[in-house]
Write a protein that holds these residues in place. Structure first.
Motif, PDB file in Angstrom:
ATOM      1  N   LEU A  42       0.823  -1.214   0.000  1.00 10.96           N
ATOM      2  CA  LEU A  42       0.000   0.000   0.000  1.00 10.96           C
ATOM      3  C   LEU A  42       0.858   1.267   0.000  1.00 10.96           C
ATOM      4  O   LEU A  42       0.417   2.318  -0.470  1.00 10.96           O
ATOM      5  N   TRP A  43       2.084   1.162   0.505  1.00 14.01           N
ATOM      6  CA  TRP A  43       2.985   2.320   0.524  1.00 14.01           C
ATOM      7  C   TRP A  43       3.427   2.742  -0.877  1.00 14.01           C
ATOM      8  O   TRP A  43       3.240   3.909  -1.252  1.00 14.01           O
ATOM      9  N   PRO A  44       4.019   1.857  -1.678  1.00 15.07           N
ATOM     10  CA  PRO A  44       4.404   2.295  -3.030  1.00 15.07           C
ATOM     11  C   PRO A  44       3.203   2.676  -3.884  1.00 15.07           C
ATOM     12  O   PRO A  44       3.313   3.581  -4.714  1.00 15.07           O
ATOM     13  N   ILE A  45       2.067   2.009  -3.679  1.00 17.87           N
ATOM     14  CA  ILE A  45       0.884   2.338  -4.484  1.00 17.87           C
ATOM     15  C   ILE A  45       0.396   3.740  -4.158  1.00 17.87           C
ATOM     16  O   ILE A  45       0.167   4.562  -5.061  1.00 17.87           O
ATOM     17  N   SER A  46       0.230   4.044  -2.877  1.00 18.59           N
ATOM     18  CA  SER A  46      -0.312   5.347  -2.491  1.00 18.59           C
ATOM     19  C   SER A  46       0.665   6.483  -2.792  1.00 18.59           C
ATOM     20  O   SER A  46       0.287   7.514  -3.362  1.00 18.59           O
ATOM     21  N   ILE A  47       1.936   6.297  -2.436  1.00 17.18           N
ATOM     22  CA  ILE A  47       2.933   7.356  -2.682  1.00 17.18           C
ATOM     23  C   ILE A  47       3.188   7.522  -4.174  1.00 17.18           C
ATOM     24  O   ILE A  47       3.254   8.651  -4.689  1.00 17.18           O
ATOM     25  N   GLY A  48       3.319   6.403  -4.882  1.00 20.66           N
ATOM     26  CA  GLY A  48       3.578   6.468  -6.327  1.00 20.66           C
ATOM     27  C   GLY A  48       2.447   7.138  -7.078  1.00 20.66           C
ATOM     28  O   GLY A  48       2.683   7.989  -7.952  1.00 20.66           O
ATOM     29  N   LEU A  49       1.206   6.777  -6.753  1.00 25.63           N
ATOM     30  CA  LEU A  49       0.062   7.400  -7.431  1.00 25.63           C
ATOM     31  C   LEU A  49      -0.028   8.883  -7.116  1.00 25.63           C
ATOM     32  O   LEU A  49      -0.355   9.690  -7.992  1.00 25.63           O
ATOM     33  N   LEU A  50       0.242   9.262  -5.876  1.00 23.60           N
ATOM     34  CA  LEU A  50       0.201  10.682  -5.509  1.00 23.60           C
ATOM     35  C   LEU A  50       1.204  11.486  -6.330  1.00 23.60           C
ATOM     36  O   LEU A  50       0.881  12.558  -6.858  1.00 23.60           O
ATOM     37  N   ILE A  51       2.419  10.967  -6.474  1.00 22.79           N
ATOM     38  CA  ILE A  51       3.458  11.688  -7.219  1.00 22.79           C
ATOM     39  C   ILE A  51       3.122  11.754  -8.704  1.00 22.79           C
ATOM     40  O   ILE A  51       3.193  12.818  -9.326  1.00 22.79           O
ATOM     41  N   THR A  52       2.748  10.612  -9.291  1.00 22.20           N
ATOM     42  CA  THR A  52       2.527  10.583 -10.741  1.00 22.20           C
ATOM     43  C   THR A  52       1.274  11.358 -11.134  1.00 22.20           C
ATOM     44  O   THR A  52       1.255  12.029 -12.169  1.00 22.20           O
ATOM     45  N   VAL A  53       0.226  11.315 -10.306  1.00 24.87           N
ATOM     46  CA  VAL A  53      -0.981  12.095 -10.605  1.00 24.87           C
ATOM     47  C   VAL A  53      -0.690  13.587 -10.480  1.00 24.87           C
ATOM     48  O   VAL A  53      -1.189  14.400 -11.281  1.00 24.87           O
ATOM     49  N   THR A  54       0.120  13.981  -9.505  1.00 24.10           N
ATOM     50  CA  THR A  54       0.519  15.384  -9.373  1.00 24.10           C
ATOM     51  C   THR A  54       1.219  15.861 -10.638  1.00 24.10           C
ATOM     52  O   THR A  54       0.965  16.963 -11.136  1.00 24.10           O
ATOM     53  N   GLY A  55       2.102  15.029 -11.176  1.00 26.18           N
ATOM     54  CA  GLY A  55       2.787  15.373 -12.420  1.00 26.18           C
ATOM     55  C   GLY A  55       1.818  15.549 -13.569  1.00 26.18           C
ATOM     56  O   GLY A  55       1.938  16.483 -14.368  1.00 26.18           O
ATOM     57  N   GLN A  56       0.843  14.666 -13.651  1.00 27.57           N
ATOM     58  CA  GLN A  56      -0.144  14.763 -14.723  1.00 27.57           C
ATOM     59  C   GLN A  56      -1.011  16.013 -14.570  1.00 27.57           C
ATOM     60  O   GLN A  56      -1.366  16.659 -15.555  1.00 27.57           O
ATOM     61  N   LEU A  57      -1.338  16.384 -13.339  1.00 24.63           N
ATOM     62  CA  LEU A  57      -2.117  17.593 -13.097  1.00 24.63           C
ATOM     63  C   LEU A  57      -1.344  18.848 -13.514  1.00 24.63           C
ATOM     64  O   LEU A  57      -1.919  19.789 -14.072  1.00 24.63           O
ATOM     65  N   ILE A  58      -0.040  18.844 -13.252  1.00 20.86           N
ATOM     66  CA  ILE A  58       0.792  19.987 -13.657  1.00 20.86           C
ATOM     67  C   ILE A  58       0.843  20.089 -15.179  1.00 20.86           C
ATOM     68  O   ILE A  58       0.718  21.175 -15.750  1.00 20.86           O
ATOM     69  N   ARG A  59       1.017  18.954 -15.842  1.00 16.71           N
ATOM     70  CA  ARG A  59       0.996  18.953 -17.318  1.00 16.71           C
ATOM     71  C   ARG A  59      -0.358  19.436 -17.836  1.00 16.71           C
ATOM     72  O   ARG A  59      -0.429  20.247 -18.767  1.00 16.71           O
ATOM     73  N   GLY A  60      -1.417  18.912 -17.251  1.00 18.02           N
ATOM     74  CA  GLY A  60      -2.750  19.299 -17.700  1.00 18.02           C
ATOM     75  C   GLY A  60      -3.000  20.779 -17.549  1.00 18.02           C
ATOM     76  O   GLY A  60      -3.540  21.431 -18.457  1.00 18.02           O
ATOM     77  N   ALA A  61      -2.612  21.343 -16.395  1.00 20.58           N
ATOM     78  CA  ALA A  61      -2.796  22.776 -16.164  1.00 20.58           C
ATOM     79  C   ALA A  61      -1.959  23.600 -17.139  1.00 20.58           C
ATOM     80  O   ALA A  61      -2.409  24.636 -17.651  1.00 20.58           O
ATOM     81  N   SER A  62      -0.753  23.138 -17.428  1.00 18.35           N
ATOM     82  CA  SER A  62       0.136  23.870 -18.340  1.00 18.35           C
ATOM     83  C   SER A  62      -0.461  23.961 -19.734  1.00 18.35           C
ATOM     84  O   SER A  62      -0.393  25.007 -20.390  1.00 18.35           O
ATOM     85  N   ILE A  63      -1.059  22.874 -20.206  1.00 21.75           N
ATOM     86  CA  ILE A  63      -1.612  22.832 -21.556  1.00 21.75           C
ATOM     87  C   ILE A  63      -3.003  23.447 -21.612  1.00 21.75           C
ATOM     88  O   ILE A  63      -3.356  24.145 -22.563  1.00 21.75           O
ATOM     89  N   GLY A  64      -3.796  23.216 -20.574  1.00 25.57           N
ATOM     90  CA  GLY A  64      -5.174  23.680 -20.598  1.00 25.57           C
ATOM     91  C   GLY A  64      -5.350  25.167 -20.365  1.00 25.57           C
ATOM     92  O   GLY A  64      -6.330  25.754 -20.825  1.00 25.57           O
ATOM     93  N   LEU A  65      -4.413  25.803 -19.671  1.00 31.43           N
ATOM     94  CA  LEU A  65      -4.569  27.220 -19.351  1.00 31.43           C
ATOM     95  C   LEU A  65      -4.079  28.141 -20.464  1.00 31.43           C
ATOM     96  O   LEU A  65      -4.689  29.173 -20.744  1.00 31.43           O
ATOM     97  N   VAL A  66      -2.966  27.801 -21.089  1.00 40.17           N
ATOM     98  CA  VAL A  66      -2.366  28.662 -22.121  1.00 40.17           C
ATOM     99  C   VAL A  66      -1.958  27.800 -23.301  1.00 40.17           C
ATOM    100  O   VAL A  66      -1.332  26.744 -23.118  1.00 40.17           O
ATOM    101  N   TYR A  67      -2.290  28.253 -24.505  1.00 41.74           N
ATOM    102  CA  TYR A  67      -1.926  27.489 -25.703  1.00 41.74           C
ATOM    103  C   TYR A  67      -0.416  27.486 -25.888  1.00 41.74           C
ATOM    104  O   TYR A  67       0.246  28.521 -25.795  1.00 41.74           O
TER     105      TYR A  67
END
Length: 241
Positions: A42-67
């Motif tokens: 449960l440790w690698p799953i929870s920590i790994g998902l938190l980190i990788t989803v955070t990265g995806q959110l940053i990418r999404g915000a970067s692309i979605g806010l400004v062309y």
């Protein structure tokens, strides 16, 4: 470093393929049953998902806010404009930060010492070289404007201050995010599915047949969605605006 960066910039898409394949290499675990108990996974799953989803959110915000016109022309660093709005007002390389977090999170998710200790530092070195090559180009093209931007915004560490105002000022374009990111999303989600179900038999009660059914269903669903989005984009049925 700049010559190394120019080389890897040309072949940067292949770097991701190489790094995903490296997840399959055998490695000692980061989290073990002996130290973390029977529910160690449960440790690698929870920590790994938190980190990788955070990265995806940053990418999404970067692309979605400004062309963003993706940098590069004929395999070389290129840019029409200096983008400083949206997430680029908080970090000079938010897409790269997102990529790093996505892959680092998947490395933790796979519970691999080898991946997190060797391949992630290698990835950081490659990105640092690419960024130095990009900055040389931007400094030559935009001069004082780019220098002022560098003084105001960090290269790697995102500035949290003013983030709320950025989201209030810019409309998030979900369609643009989907159309620009469906390739990345497909690879990322497929990779997470493979890592979770192949690395942690505990999630399917140590039942290989159930695991294969869930994995096959997940990959089939992702493929259908991917194909639908690709068709919608190519046919013009779905546009960014």
């Amino acid at each position: 470093m700049i010559s190394i960066g120019n080389f890897f910039f040309k072949y940067r898409n292949f770097v991701f393929i190489f790094l995903y394949l490296a997840l399959a290499l055998p490695s000692p675990p980061i989290f073990t049953r002996a130290v973390f108990g029977s529910h160690y996974y449960l440790w690698p799953i929870s920590i790994g998902l938190l980190i990788t989803v955070t990265g995806q959110l940053i990418r999404g915000a970067s692309i979605g806010l400004v062309y963003i016109v993706r940098g590069g022309r004929d395999g070389k660093v290129y840019a029409e404009n200096l983008v400083t709005a949206g997430m680029f007002n908080h970090c000079r390389n938010p897409l790269y930060v997102g990529n790093i977090l996505m892959l680092a999170g998947v490395g933790v998710l796979s519970n691999s010492v080898l991946y997190t200790a060797v391949f992630i530092p290698l990835f950081l070195f490659i990105y640092q070289a690419i960024v130095l090559a990009e900055e040389q180009f931007l400094r030559a093209k935009f001069g004082p404007e780019f220098e002022a931007y560098c003084q105001r915004v960090n290269r790697w560490l995102p500035k949290i201050q003013g983030l709320r105002a950025t989201f209030e000022h810019h409309r998030f374009n979900a369609r643009r995010w989907i159309l620009k990111e469906y390739n990345t999303q497909f690879v990322w989600l497929a990779g997470i599915s493979l890592v979770l179900l192949l690395t942690y038999p505990q999630l399917t009660g140590h039942d290989p047949e159930l695991r294969n059914k869930i994995l096959g269903g997940a990959l089939l669903l992702l493929s259908i969605v991917y194909g639908g989005l690709k068709y919608a984009k190519k046919s013009g049925r779905m546009t960014a605006e």
